[in-house]
Design a protein around this motif. Structure first.
Motif, PDB file in Angstrom:
ATOM      1  N   ARG A  29     -13.515  98.599 -74.599  1.00  0.00           N
ATOM      2  CA  ARG A  29     -14.151  97.500 -75.611  1.00  0.00           C
ATOM      3  C   ARG A  29     -14.731  96.056 -74.594  1.00  0.00           C
ATOM      4  O   ARG A  29     -15.754  95.788 -75.444  1.00  0.00           O
ATOM      5  N   MET A  74     -18.351  96.946 -73.470  1.00  0.00           N
ATOM      6  CA  MET A  74     -19.615  96.856 -74.151  1.00  0.00           C
ATOM      7  C   MET A  74     -19.214  95.439 -75.733  1.00  0.00           C
ATOM      8  O   MET A  74     -20.307  94.847 -74.440  1.00  0.00           O
ATOM      9  N   ASP A  75     -18.394  94.434 -74.969  1.00  0.00           N
ATOM     10  CA  ASP A  75     -18.819  93.325 -75.670  1.00  0.00           C
ATOM     11  C   ASP A  75     -18.940  92.388 -74.861  1.00  0.00           C
ATOM     12  O   ASP A  75     -20.716  91.835 -74.805  1.00  0.00           O
ATOM     13  N   HIS A  78     -21.200  93.289 -72.183  1.00  0.00           N
ATOM     14  CA  HIS A  78     -22.963  94.348 -72.296  1.00  0.00           C
ATOM     15  C   HIS A  78     -23.174  93.302 -73.626  1.00  0.00           C
ATOM     16  O   HIS A  78     -24.809  93.207 -73.437  1.00  0.00           O
ATOM     17  N   GLN A  79     -23.127  93.483 -75.216  1.00  0.00           N
ATOM     18  CA  GLN A  79     -23.630  93.381 -76.006  1.00  0.00           C
ATOM     19  C   GLN A  79     -23.515  91.738 -76.294  1.00  0.00           C
ATOM     20  O   GLN A  79     -25.551  90.994 -76.387  1.00  0.00           O
ATOM     21  N   ALA A  80     -23.254  91.338 -75.310  1.00  0.00           N
ATOM     22  CA  ALA A  80     -23.288  89.655 -75.217  1.00  0.00           C
ATOM     23  C   ALA A  80     -24.388  89.782 -74.231  1.00  0.00           C
ATOM     24  O   ALA A  80     -25.125  88.485 -74.658  1.00  0.00           O
ATOM     25  N   ARG A  81     -24.663  90.057 -73.203  1.00  0.00           N
ATOM     26  CA  ARG A  81     -25.867  89.527 -72.541  1.00  0.00           C
ATOM     27  C   ARG A  81     -26.506  89.721 -72.957  1.00  0.00           C
ATOM     28  O   ARG A  81     -27.922  89.346 -73.036  1.00  0.00           O
ATOM     29  N   ASP A  82     -27.152  91.237 -73.770  1.00  0.00           N
ATOM     30  CA  ASP A  82     -28.348  91.725 -74.687  1.00  0.00           C
ATOM     31  C   ASP A  82     -28.129  90.854 -75.291  1.00  0.00           C
ATOM     32  O   ASP A  82     -29.918  90.274 -75.904  1.00  0.00           O
ATOM     33  N   ARG A  83     -27.463  89.771 -76.207  1.00  0.00           N
ATOM     34  CA  ARG A  83     -28.344  88.713 -77.401  1.00  0.00           C
ATOM     35  C   ARG A  83     -28.174  87.408 -76.040  1.00  0.00           C
ATOM     36  O   ARG A  83     -29.483  87.234 -77.105  1.00  0.00           O
ATOM     37  N   THR A 132     -18.595  83.606 -72.924  1.00  0.00           N
ATOM     38  CA  THR A 132     -19.331  85.660 -72.950  1.00  0.00           C
ATOM     39  C   THR A 132     -20.136  86.230 -72.532  1.00  0.00           C
ATOM     40  O   THR A 132     -20.411  87.456 -71.737  1.00  0.00           O
ATOM     41  N   TYR A 133     -21.544  85.617 -71.763  1.00  0.00           N
ATOM     42  CA  TYR A 133     -22.521  86.440 -70.785  1.00  0.00           C
ATOM     43  C   TYR A 133     -22.170  85.775 -69.585  1.00  0.00           C
ATOM     44  O   TYR A 133     -22.974  86.969 -68.259  1.00  0.00           O
ATOM     45  N   SER A 172     -19.930  87.829 -67.129  1.00  0.00           N
ATOM     46  CA  SER A 172     -20.231  89.650 -66.263  1.00  0.00           C
ATOM     47  C   SER A 172     -21.404  89.526 -65.860  1.00  0.00           C
ATOM     48  O   SER A 172     -21.510  90.784 -65.530  1.00  0.00           O
TER      49      SER A 172
END
Length: 198
Positions: A38, A41-42, A44-49, A109-110, A113
């Protein structure tokens, strides 16, 4: 002469071992693996955003620069069209505001990472300046121009594939961002000096 454990005892020992292993794995190992999954995944989602937010900044800035505010003296603009274009421009400005706000509010958050100090530092330099431009007292067109100008070198690093991030490209992006920030600061200093003098 001892015959050793029988077939039934061997089966019972195997079943007990399998049960203990399954229960132990389910209680001790699986929750940790799920939590780790989790977190990954969080991140990577923050990077994508973050990437999507930079793309939104570039797009909204480009639209604002392309569709200038209607001139009030221009008779070719009907009141309805003038109102609609102004509403669209206000919406694009709002997109810029929301994008820079999200970047500042979620930087932890990003940014952390990314694998190197250089990449994390690039984000740490870019994000607060992008937000500072947005909350400044500049005209919307100038904000859009500066945001596009600031975002472009950062996008060239993070929006590219990993194999495209050569040391030369990274150094160029860092130099461009530093030069652009210095120019923005100089512009702000000139505006402040003019305001004090007035």
């Amino acid at each position: 002469m001892s015959a050793g454990p029988g077939v039934a005892e061997t089966i019972m020992i195997a079943l007990a071992t399998a049960l203990v292993t399954t229960v132990g794995t389910g209680w001790l190992v699986m929750p940790r693996l799920e939590a780790r999954k989790r977190r990954i995944m969080d991140a990577h989602q923050a990077r994508d955003r973050f990437l999507a937010t930079m793309l939104r900044i570039l797009s909204a800035s480009g639209r604002l620069q392309k569709f200038e505010a209607p001139n009030p003296d221009d008779a070719a603009w009907t009141p309805v069209m003038r109102e609609r274009v102004e509403a669209e421009r206000a919406r694009w400005v709002k997109q810029l505001d929301e994008a820079t706000e999200w970047m500042v509010d979620n930087v932890e958050t990003y940014a952390v990472s990314w694998p190197t100090d250089f990449l994390r530092g690039l984000i740490g330099t870019y994000v607060p300046y992008a937000r500072a431009v947005m909350i400044s007292e500049r005209e919307d067109d100038r904000k859009a121009e500066l945001l596009e100008w600031l975002t472009t070198p950062v996008w060239e690093v993070f929006g590219s594939r990993g194999w495209q991030r050569s040391p030369r490209r990274l150094a160029r992006a860092q130099r461009q961002l530093g030069a652009r920030i210095a120019e923005i600061e100089a512009e702000a200093d000139r505006q402040n000096a003019a305001a004090v003098a007035a």
